[in-house]
Scaffold this active site. Structure first.
Site, PDB file in Angstrom:
ATOM      1  N   LYS A   1     -72.149  55.610  35.631  1.00  0.00           N
ATOM      2  CA  LYS A   1     -73.537  55.939  35.268  1.00  0.00           C
ATOM      3  C   LYS A   1     -73.737  57.449  35.308  1.00  0.00           C
ATOM      4  O   LYS A   1     -74.324  58.019  34.402  1.00  0.00           O
ATOM      5  CB  LYS A   1     -74.551  55.278  36.221  1.00  0.00           C
ATOM      6  CG  LYS A   1     -74.755  53.794  36.083  1.00  0.00           C
ATOM      7  CD  LYS A   1     -75.609  53.378  34.911  1.00  0.00           C
ATOM      8  CE  LYS A   1     -74.785  53.114  33.696  1.00  0.00           C
ATOM      9  NZ  LYS A   1     -74.094  51.888  33.533  1.00  0.00           N
TER      10      LYS A   1
ATOM     11  N   ARG B   1     -77.443  53.182  18.716  1.00  0.00           N
ATOM     12  CA  ARG B   1     -76.108  52.850  18.211  1.00  0.00           C
ATOM     13  C   ARG B   1     -75.356  54.068  17.686  1.00  0.00           C
ATOM     14  O   ARG B   1     -74.170  53.982  17.352  1.00  0.00           O
ATOM     15  CB  ARG B   1     -76.209  51.816  17.089  1.00  0.00           C
ATOM     16  CG  ARG B   1     -76.822  50.513  17.531  1.00  0.00           C
ATOM     17  CD  ARG B   1     -76.942  49.575  16.361  1.00  0.00           C
ATOM     18  NE  ARG B   1     -75.654  49.147  15.882  1.00  0.00           N
ATOM     19  CZ  ARG B   1     -75.000  48.091  16.322  1.00  0.00           C
ATOM     20  NH1 ARG B   1     -75.522  47.342  17.255  1.00  0.00           N
ATOM     21  NH2 ARG B   1     -73.822  47.780  15.821  1.00  0.00           N
TER      22      ARG B   1
ATOM     23  N   GLU C   1     -69.203  51.697  39.173  1.00  0.00           N
ATOM     24  CA  GLU C   1     -70.364  51.675  38.285  1.00  0.00           C
ATOM     25  C   GLU C   1     -71.250  52.905  38.530  1.00  0.00           C
ATOM     26  O   GLU C   1     -71.761  53.513  37.578  1.00  0.00           O
ATOM     27  CB  GLU C   1     -71.142  50.363  38.497  1.00  0.00           C
ATOM     28  CG  GLU C   1     -72.409  50.206  37.703  1.00  0.00           C
ATOM     29  CD  GLU C   1     -72.234  50.320  36.196  1.00  0.00           C
ATOM     30  OE1 GLU C   1     -71.097  50.363  35.709  1.00  0.00           O
ATOM     31  OE2 GLU C   1     -73.261  50.401  35.507  1.00  0.00           O
TER      32      GLU C   1
ATOM     33  N   TRP D   1     -72.767  57.238  14.034  1.00  0.00           N
ATOM     34  CA  TRP D   1     -71.932  57.681  15.143  1.00  0.00           C
ATOM     35  C   TRP D   1     -70.583  57.978  14.505  1.00  0.00           C
ATOM     36  O   TRP D   1     -69.892  57.064  14.047  1.00  0.00           O
ATOM     37  CB  TRP D   1     -71.813  56.575  16.188  1.00  0.00           C
ATOM     38  CG  TRP D   1     -71.082  56.979  17.431  1.00  0.00           C
ATOM     39  CD1 TRP D   1     -71.590  57.630  18.519  1.00  0.00           C
ATOM     40  CD2 TRP D   1     -69.699  56.749  17.717  1.00  0.00           C
ATOM     41  NE1 TRP D   1     -70.603  57.817  19.458  1.00  0.00           N
ATOM     42  CE2 TRP D   1     -69.439  57.290  19.001  1.00  0.00           C
ATOM     43  CE3 TRP D   1     -68.653  56.150  17.023  1.00  0.00           C
ATOM     44  CZ2 TRP D   1     -68.184  57.238  19.595  1.00  0.00           C
ATOM     45  CZ3 TRP D   1     -67.395  56.102  17.615  1.00  0.00           C
ATOM     46  CH2 TRP D   1     -67.176  56.638  18.900  1.00  0.00           C
TER      47      TRP D   1
ATOM     48  N   LYS E   1     -74.531  52.591  22.050  1.00  0.00           N
ATOM     49  CA  LYS E   1     -74.809  51.400  22.856  1.00  0.00           C
ATOM     50  C   LYS E   1     -73.794  50.287  22.590  1.00  0.00           C
ATOM     51  O   LYS E   1     -73.313  49.643  23.504  1.00  0.00           O
ATOM     52  CB  LYS E   1     -76.227  50.915  22.538  1.00  0.00           C
ATOM     53  CG  LYS E   1     -76.667  49.708  23.349  1.00  0.00           C
ATOM     54  CD  LYS E   1     -77.052  50.110  24.743  1.00  0.00           C
ATOM     55  CE  LYS E   1     -77.431  48.928  25.598  1.00  0.00           C
ATOM     56  NZ  LYS E   1     -77.317  49.286  27.019  1.00  0.00           N
TER      57      LYS E   1
ATOM     58  N   HIS F   1     -55.145  58.521  49.693  1.00  0.00           N
ATOM     59  CA  HIS F   1     -53.932  58.535  48.863  1.00  0.00           C
ATOM     60  C   HIS F   1     -54.042  59.530  47.710  1.00  0.00           C
ATOM     61  O   HIS F   1     -53.291  59.437  46.744  1.00  0.00           O
ATOM     62  CB  HIS F   1     -53.651  57.132  48.323  1.00  0.00           C
ATOM     63  CG  HIS F   1     -53.392  56.132  49.412  1.00  0.00           C
ATOM     64  ND1 HIS F   1     -52.257  56.164  50.195  1.00  0.00           N
ATOM     65  CD2 HIS F   1     -54.137  55.110  49.879  1.00  0.00           C
ATOM     66  CE1 HIS F   1     -52.313  55.187  51.093  1.00  0.00           C
ATOM     67  NE2 HIS F   1     -53.453  54.533  50.926  1.00  0.00           N
TER      68      HIS F   1
ATOM     69  N   CYS G   1     -72.869  52.901  14.803  1.00  0.00           N
ATOM     70  CA  CYS G   1     -73.752  53.148  13.672  1.00  0.00           C
ATOM     71  C   CYS G   1     -74.715  51.975  13.569  1.00  0.00           C
ATOM     72  O   CYS G   1     -74.438  50.870  14.037  1.00  0.00           O
ATOM     73  CB  CYS G   1     -73.045  53.275  12.332  1.00  0.00           C
ATOM     74  SG  CYS G   1     -71.805  54.556  12.276  1.00  0.00           S
TER      75      CYS G   1
ATOM     76  N   GLU H   1     -71.869  59.270  32.395  1.00  0.00           N
ATOM     77  CA  GLU H   1     -72.300  59.092  31.007  1.00  0.00           C
ATOM     78  C   GLU H   1     -73.635  59.745  30.705  1.00  0.00           C
ATOM     79  O   GLU H   1     -73.843  60.196  29.584  1.00  0.00           O
ATOM     80  CB  GLU H   1     -72.237  57.634  30.543  1.00  0.00           C
ATOM     81  CG  GLU H   1     -73.149  56.674  31.206  1.00  0.00           C
ATOM     82  CD  GLU H   1     -72.983  55.253  30.661  1.00  0.00           C
ATOM     83  OE1 GLU H   1     -72.508  55.047  29.543  1.00  0.00           O
ATOM     84  OE2 GLU H   1     -73.368  54.318  31.388  1.00  0.00           O
TER      85      GLU H   1
ATOM     86  N   ASN I   1     -71.433  50.115   8.685  1.00  0.00           N
ATOM     87  CA  ASN I   1     -71.097  50.192  10.105  1.00  0.00           C
ATOM     88  C   ASN I   1     -69.750  49.522  10.274  1.00  0.00           C
ATOM     89  O   ASN I   1     -69.604  48.352   9.926  1.00  0.00           O
ATOM     90  CB  ASN I   1     -72.170  49.459  10.936  1.00  0.00           C
ATOM     91  CG  ASN I   1     -71.727  49.238  12.372  1.00  0.00           C
ATOM     92  OD1 ASN I   1     -71.000  50.059  12.927  1.00  0.00           O
ATOM     93  ND2 ASN I   1     -72.153  48.142  12.958  1.00  0.00           N
ATOM     94  N   GLY I   2     -68.779  50.290  10.796  1.00  0.00           N
ATOM     95  CA  GLY I   2     -67.451  49.710  11.001  1.00  0.00           C
ATOM     96  C   GLY I   2     -66.392  50.727  10.646  1.00  0.00           C
ATOM     97  O   GLY I   2     -66.663  51.924  10.542  1.00  0.00           O
TER      98      GLY I   2
HETATM   99  O1  M6R Z   1     -72.118  45.460  25.109  1.00  0.00           O
HETATM  100  P1  M6R Z   1     -71.025  45.496  26.145  1.00  0.00           P
HETATM  101  O2  M6R Z   1     -71.469  45.040  27.473  1.00  0.00           O
HETATM  102  O3  M6R Z   1     -69.779  44.793  25.685  1.00  0.00           O
HETATM  103  O4  M6R Z   1     -70.653  47.044  26.262  1.00  0.00           O
HETATM  104  C1  M6R Z   1     -69.552  47.462  27.025  1.00  0.00           C
HETATM  105  C2  M6R Z   1     -69.586  48.956  27.237  1.00  0.00           C
HETATM  106  O5  M6R Z   1     -69.532  49.637  26.024  1.00  0.00           O
HETATM  107  C3  M6R Z   1     -70.847  49.387  27.984  1.00  0.00           C
HETATM  108  O6  M6R Z   1     -70.996  48.703  29.187  1.00  0.00           O
HETATM  109  C4  M6R Z   1     -70.816  50.896  28.262  1.00  0.00           C
HETATM  110  O7  M6R Z   1     -69.820  51.180  29.196  1.00  0.00           O
HETATM  111  C5  M6R Z   1     -72.197  51.357  28.716  1.00  0.00           C
HETATM  112  N1  M6R Z   1     -72.547  52.579  28.072  1.00  0.00           N
HETATM  113  C6  M6R Z   1     -72.297  51.548  30.164  1.00  0.00           C
HETATM  114  O8  M6R Z   1     -73.512  52.044  30.588  1.00  0.00           O
END
Ligand code: M6R
Length: 610
Positions: free
Chosen positions: A487, A27, A483, A74, A605, A506, A2, A490, A98-99
């Site tokens: 990507k 966010r 990674e 969120w 984010k 395996h 949020c 997501e 937020n929280g």
């Molecule tokens: O702000 P941070 O690097 O701590 O965030 C960690 C993850 O939430 C962040 O890397 C998330 O996996 C991204 N959406 C990846 O693209």
């Protein structure tokens, strides 16, 4: 997650709040709302869905007034709906939050037993009722907020309006981020820096258990207990234009293309090319510390965790120091053995991810030294750390992290070189070769960005309908495979798995057939021959192979159905060049499918919930 914002000044508040929320939409984006002091009362506007719905409602209804608060949500407690959208109101009080309020069920029962009727399923509404109850008891807004928060357990950044005090916003924070922006005519607050950049560069970072009263001519800061505090604003060097799309279709694509610049900024002033060394006082360790480190523990989540996996390889290889990586959420969840002699490196783009923050805090409390690698200056993890080694990638707006990932790799590699030199495990020639190579990485990436985008956008026509994709790599290419899969998942919602190529036989090999593309990372390194065999095994099951190969590697290219060429580098530097096509591949598939690239469903984010 949020995002919250607040404004107290002399201009119309609603457009400013909306503009700031737009910059925080990464966010959370399932509903949004505003509350503004207007003609002696607080007027509220809330809509479900993205901010444009709130913008349309605002254009229709208007919300005059120059003091207000806003929220982009969120969902954690209660589904996305108008009643669950913030601000939450109780009598003359409006709150954005937020929280997560951990004891919300208990507080809800107490409030309901005393006759309060709740109108939403959220934990936040409870806070508005608690503040209202205190104000009915005769307290002013500040005292009511203090007394209400004393009853609350959990994480919060809140901004509060009271119809009885129309010239101020009261804010408070614990474990969720909150920054105050100041100018001569107005005072602002927001969950993150980019929201305020068009208005000011002068910012004050609030610490946990602090409260501030924002008025048009300034702010006053105190502890939640009431002790007055004084803190001067810091000047933030990011410019508003850095948080714009600059002609790119999406922030993610812009940020992928910004990687050469982000890396140059991150490396600037830190590479001593003459002596083949890394210059950094920011690391906060002296030569003795470097020699006496018993173990390095790397803590992070998501993409940042993948950077730490590469960091571990470098630390062991170059500095010969035992290194482990751990998902921060798991580290916190068990009784991890950590203490004096351990160096904990917490890696986080935002510097606010709650799991990383809490894991790092626990390690520090048990005696470990804490080094933060973060991109957001002054964020919570660096504030708590013994030292901070920042990446200088600039604001990253796309939810899928790209340029901050390669900048994190740069810092982890620089740190490994620095440590290797001090521990005598890296000789002068090796160090010089790495430093020289690293200095050239921005150019190597730059040269291949456009050709790779062209090749990949053609390629995805054939592959974008795949339901499953496998990414394989060995050594430093293994974390890059993870990674690449993250990507793709997501932003395109395609099921993808990253695997150490040696693990394929395996289990995952059972998934393979002609409908499953396999992306094989095969730079010319010590693992090349074995990866090539794994590729053949996949090919024998009719899988289509997309090779990420070193430019001119005809042997590898003959084995692949499609190829993206990357620059030839020192083996230790291969992650920088192999990961970029994977980012572009995910981007092109998502764009081809028409998903919301910058704000993928269900994600945010900065993850400030556990
Ligand atoms: O702000 P941070 O690097 O701590 O965030 C960690 C993850 O939430 C962040 O890397 C998330 O996996 C991204 N959406 C990846 O693209």
């Amino acid at each position: 997650m949020c995002g919250i914002v607040g404004y107290v000044g002399h201009e119309a508040a609603a457009p400013i709040l909306l503009d700031s929320l737009r910059r925080l939409e990464y966010r959370g984006y399932d509903s949004a709302g505003l509350a503004v002091h207007s003609q002696g009362r607080i007027q509220i506007l809330r809509t479900v869905g993205k901010l444009r719905n709130l913008e349309n409602a605002l254009a229709e209804k208007g919300l005059p007034g120059s003091v207000g608060i806003g929220h982009t949500r969120w969902a954690t407690h209660g589904r996305p709906s108008e009643v669950n959208a913030h601000p939450h109101v109780a009598g003359p009080i409006a709150v954005v939050h937020n929280g997560i309020i951990e004891n919300h069920l208990q507080l809800r029962s107490q409030l309901e037993a005393s006759g309060v009727t709740m109108s939403s399923d959220t934990d936040t509404e409870i806070v508005s009722h608690l503040i209202h109850r205190e104000s009915v008891g005769g307290h002013d807004l500040v005292t009511s907020v203090r007394k209400a928060l004393a009853q609350v357990h959990g994480a919060y950044a809140i901004a509060v309006l009271s119809a009885a005090e129309p010239d101020r916003v009261v804010v408070a924070k614990k474990a969720s981020p909150l920054v105050i922006g100041v100018t001569r005519q107005a005072t602002y607050c927001a969950s993150d820096i980019p929201a305020l950049l068009p208005y000011t560069n002068e910012m004050v970072f609030m610490e946990d258990e602090e409260l501030a009263v924002l008025e048009a001519d300034g702010f006053s800061l105190s502890t939640l207990g009431g002790a007055a505090l004084s803190r001067r604003p810091r000047r933030i060097s990011w410019s508003p234009i850095m948080a714009e799309k600059a002609g790119f279709k999406h922030f993610m694509l812009k940020e992928i293309f910004e990687q050469p610049r982000a890396l140059e900024d991150t490396l600037r002033g830190r590479l001593d090319r003459e002596n083949g060394d890394v210059l950094t006082a920011e690391i906060g360790l002296n030569e003795d510390d470097a020699r006496n480190i018993r173990r390095v523990i790397l803590l992070a989540c998501g993409t940042s965790h993948h950077a730490t996996l590469a960091g571990r390889y470098w630390l062991e290889d170059l500095a010969k120091v035992p290194a482990i990586t751990e998902l921060a959420s798991e580290f916190r969840g068990r009784d991890a053995i950590v203490g004096e002699g351990d160096l904990v490196i917490a890696v986080s783009q935002s510097g606010e991810t709650i799991d990383t923050l809490m894991a790092a805090k626990a390690a520090k409390e048990r005696g470990a030294k804490l080094l933060a690698i973060a991109n957001v200056n002054g964020s919570a993890i660096p504030r708590m750390a013994d030292a901070s080694f920042y990446t200088h990638a600039g604001p990253e707006i796309g939810v899928a992290s790209t340029k901050c990932f390669t900048a994190q790799l740069a810092n982890l590699l620089m740190f490994s070189i620095w440590l290797g030199k001090r521990r005598g495990t890296l000789d002068a020639a090796q160090a010089r070769e790495l430093v020289e190579g690293l200095a050239r990485v921005p150019n190597l990436i730059e040269e291949r960005l456009k050709p790779s985008l062209d090749a990949i956008s053609e390629m995805v026509r054939e592959f974008s309908d795949a339901r499953d994709v496998l990414f394989l790599g060995r050594g430093l290419s293994y974390p890059m495979a993870l990674e690449g899969a993250l990507k793709l998942k997501e932003i395109s919602y395609v099921h993808a798995e990253g695997y150490a190529a040696g693990e394929m036989k395996h289990g995952p090999i059972a998934l393979l057939d002609a409908r499953v593309p396999v992306v094989v990372l095969m730079p010319r390194d010590r693992h090349y021959e074995r990866v090539s065999s794994n590729l053949q095994e996949a090919k024998a099951r009719e899988a289509k192979i997309i090779g990420i190969t070193t430019a001119g590697d005809a042997e590898a290219q003959a084995l692949c159905d499609a190829v993206v060429e990357v620059a030839s580098t020192h083996e230790a530097l291969s992650p920088f060049v192999t990961v970029v096509p994977l980012q572009l591949y995910a981007y092109c598939v998502a764009d081809h499918k028409g998903t919301d690239v910058d704000q993928p469903r269900n994600l945010a984010k900065t993850v400030t919930v556990e």
